[in-house]
Design an enzyme around this catalytic site. Structure first.
Site, mmCIF file in Angstrom:
data_model
loop_
_atom_site.group_PDB
_atom_site.id
_atom_site.type_symbol
_atom_site.label_atom_id
_atom_site.label_comp_id
_atom_site.label_asym_id
_atom_site.label_seq_id
_atom_site.Cartn_x
_atom_site.Cartn_y
_atom_site.Cartn_z
ATOM 1 N N LYS A 273 49.353 49.804 6.358
ATOM 2 C CA LYS A 273 50.002 49.595 4.962
ATOM 3 C C LYS A 273 49.027 49.886 4.048
ATOM 4 C CE LYS A 273 48.093 45.353 4.279
ATOM 5 N NZ LYS A 273 46.955 45.197 3.278
ATOM 6 N N GLY B 196 38.976 46.087 9.470
ATOM 7 C CA GLY B 196 38.258 45.354 8.447
ATOM 8 C C GLY B 196 38.382 46.381 7.209
ATOM 9 N N GLY C 38 41.687 46.458 5.251
ATOM 10 C CA GLY C 38 42.800 46.381 4.492
ATOM 11 C C GLY C 38 43.741 47.160 4.531
ATOM 12 N N ASP D 193 49.992 38.895 6.795
ATOM 13 C CA ASP D 193 50.644 40.315 6.563
ATOM 14 C C ASP D 193 51.734 40.663 7.959
ATOM 15 O OD1 ASP D 193 49.120 40.655 4.541
ATOM 16 O OD2 ASP D 193 47.717 42.212 5.454
ATOM 17 N N PRO E 88 41.773 52.063 11.166
ATOM 18 C CA PRO E 88 40.244 51.233 11.216
ATOM 19 C C PRO E 88 40.380 49.816 10.976
ATOM 20 C CG PRO E 88 40.583 52.670 9.372
ATOM 21 C CD PRO E 88 41.617 53.158 10.067
ATOM 22 N N GLY F 22 45.749 46.970 9.814
ATOM 23 C CA GLY F 22 45.895 47.542 11.518
ATOM 24 C C GLY F 22 46.473 46.488 12.363
ATOM 25 N N GLY F 23 45.496 45.521 12.381
ATOM 26 C CA GLY F 23 45.832 44.254 13.516
ATOM 27 C C GLY F 23 47.072 43.394 13.491
ATOM 28 N N SER F 24 47.293 43.240 11.857
ATOM 29 C CA SER F 24 48.739 42.663 11.591
ATOM 30 C C SER F 24 49.841 43.464 12.382
ATOM 31 C CB SER F 24 48.678 42.285 10.304
ATOM 32 O OG SER F 24 47.685 41.589 9.736
ATOM 33 N N SER F 25 49.774 44.733 12.314
ATOM 34 C CA SER F 25 50.798 45.510 12.431
ATOM 35 C C SER F 25 51.182 45.698 14.196
ATOM 36 C CB SER F 25 50.639 46.971 11.985
ATOM 37 O OG SER F 25 51.599 47.739 12.478
#
Ligand code: C5P
Length: 296
Positions: free
Chosen positions: A11, A97, A99, A137, A95, A102-105
């Protein structure tokens, strides 16, 4: 045993206003989230043996318990007492860190995958509650598309889809931890949310990329650019390459540029990559889609 493979889009925050600190250590904000086509791939396989295992292919995402995917699977299993076990394979392209969420998705994709395979699917309200506990997020990524969000960023309302356009993502060679970026905000960076509301109205009225570009804003632009001047240089490079607007995404360190023509976005990526930066051309993504692959 069954398995399911999903795309986990990243996002950008087309507009991000921070209203001020809250008593729980977070900040109240209003933001327009836009899902973007650059995506990780998340495969989830249910297993008869107890426990959650995770393989990460590519990228710098942590393996095992430190990964939000692992925590999402564990939370689902605890809530539903199903499945006994799960194996996750995560192919990283977004990538960390940066913003870009990625990790939340990835975590939201694990919740969606398990809900799709569950003989008694989780109610949406329960999925939302679990998502909030995983990160601010994560609720947005349960549905994706174009949305306005309030409070911690977890109270999400769908907007109409943005018109097709080119999006450039570019990242310098360092990461920024979200909590550090919030710590750099000062009183003068807090605003009233009016600009975000105006952008949401512009999107629902016309979805026009030129109108939206005029309202692009981030509360993090000032502190992050002061601390890392290269972010200001990258913004200027995007504008020089023809972006209608360019800004840091979320709490950085990536920036996005909005281009009327996808081919101009691709040209900008070539120039940025030649200058040594990680850069990708992408486009707006709609609501979270169907699985790429499913086996019963
Ligand atoms: O929710 P998430 O785990 O992504 O947040 C990471 C950190 O970012 C929080 O611990 C908090 O310091 C900061 N944050 C905040 N206000 C928000 C979202 C995040 O202060 N709305």
């Amino acid at each position: 045993m069954s398995s399911l493979r999903l795309e986990a889009c990243c996002k950008i925050n087309l507009c991000l206003e921070v209203l001020g600190p809250r008593s729980d250590g977070y900040h109240d904000l209003t933001t327009v989230f836009q899902a973007v086509s650059l995506a990780d791939e998340v495969s989830v396989e249910t297993r008869d043996e107890r426990g959650t295992t995770l393989d990460v292919v590519g990228g710098g995402a942590p393996p095992g318990r430190g990964n939000l995917c692992w925590q999402a699977a564990k939370a689902y299993r605890r809530e539903r007492k199903w499945p006994e076990g799960a194996h996750i394979e995560l192919v990283k392209r977004v990538p960390s860190g940066a913003g870009l969420g990625g990790g939340s998705s990835d975590a939201a994709a694990v919740l969606r995958a398990l809900a799709l395979m569950d003989p008694e699917p989780l109610r949406l309200a329960d999925a939302r509650r679990m998502a909030i506990e995983l990160g601010s997020d994560v609720p947005f990524f349960l549905r994706g598309g174009t949305s306005i969000a309030y409070e911690r960023g977890d109270d999400v309302r769908q907007l109409l889809d943005l018109a097709p356009c080119g999006i450039v993502l570019v990242k310098p060679d360092f990461e920024i931890a979200t909590a550090d970026a919030y710590g750099m905000l000062s009183e003068a960076d807090f605003t009233d949310g009016f600009r975000t509301a105006e952008m949401a109205t512009a999107i629902d009225d016309s979805q026009d990329i030129a109108a939206v570009s005029e309202l692009v804003y981030s509360a993090f632009a000032r502190p992050l650019t002061e601390r890392w001047p290269v972010l200001g240089e990258l913004k200027q490079r995007l504008l020089d390459a023809g972006a209608l607007a360019a800004e840091v995404s979320g709490s950085g360190s990536a920036l996005f540029g909005l281009f009327e023509q996808p081919k101009h976005a691709e040209r900008a990526v070539t120039e940025l990559a030649r200058a040594g930066f990680w850069a990708r051309a992408a486009e707006p993504a709609g609501m979270a889609g169907e699985p790429i692959e499913r086996t019963e």
